[in-house]
Design a protein around this motif. Structure first.
Motif: not given
Length: 126
Positions: A25-30, A32-33, A92-94, A117-120
């Protein structure tokens, strides 16, 4: 797997079972950012948006600002809150809101061709 008590069908997961999911999860979000040259925005300043900001700050990720459909303030924690009409295409929008509210902004997301990126998808949000 650990079985406890007289309940043979009850299986408790060891804490290490959940670690790979959290790391992924952290890797995918990072990733993306890090993919955005213009910075990442969080769509929503409600509870989910605030929790997302706290998580990103914990990881050392700085955002460009927030997006709101109808902003009631100009900023949150020194980050600007932008009205949807003022957002450039292709950002790019979360999306940090529950599924129901995500559906309500889906047309805007398509119109602006946002990279989202959909946080849900990563956390249990009801």
């Amino acid at each position: 797997n650990v079985k406890r008590g007289d309940e043979p069908d009850t299986v408790l997961k060891e804490p290490s079972y959940f670690v790979p999911r959290e790391v992924e999860c952290e890797r995918n979000i990072r990733l993306f950012c890090d993919s955005s040259a213009r910075g990442v925005y969080i769509y929503g300043t409600g509870v989910y948006g605030q929790a997302t900001l706290e998580l990103l700050e914990l990881w050392g990720v700085r955002i460009a600002g927030f997006i709101e459909s109808n902003p009631v303030a100009a900023e949150y924690k020194n980050y600007p809150i932008c009205k949807v009409d003022d957002i450039a295409n292709g950002l790019c929008v979360i999306v940090a809101m529950d599924y129901k509210n995500t559906l309500s902004v889906s047309e805007f997301i398509r119109e602006k061709k946002l990279n989202v990126l959909y946080i849900w998808r990563y956390f249990l949000i009801i």
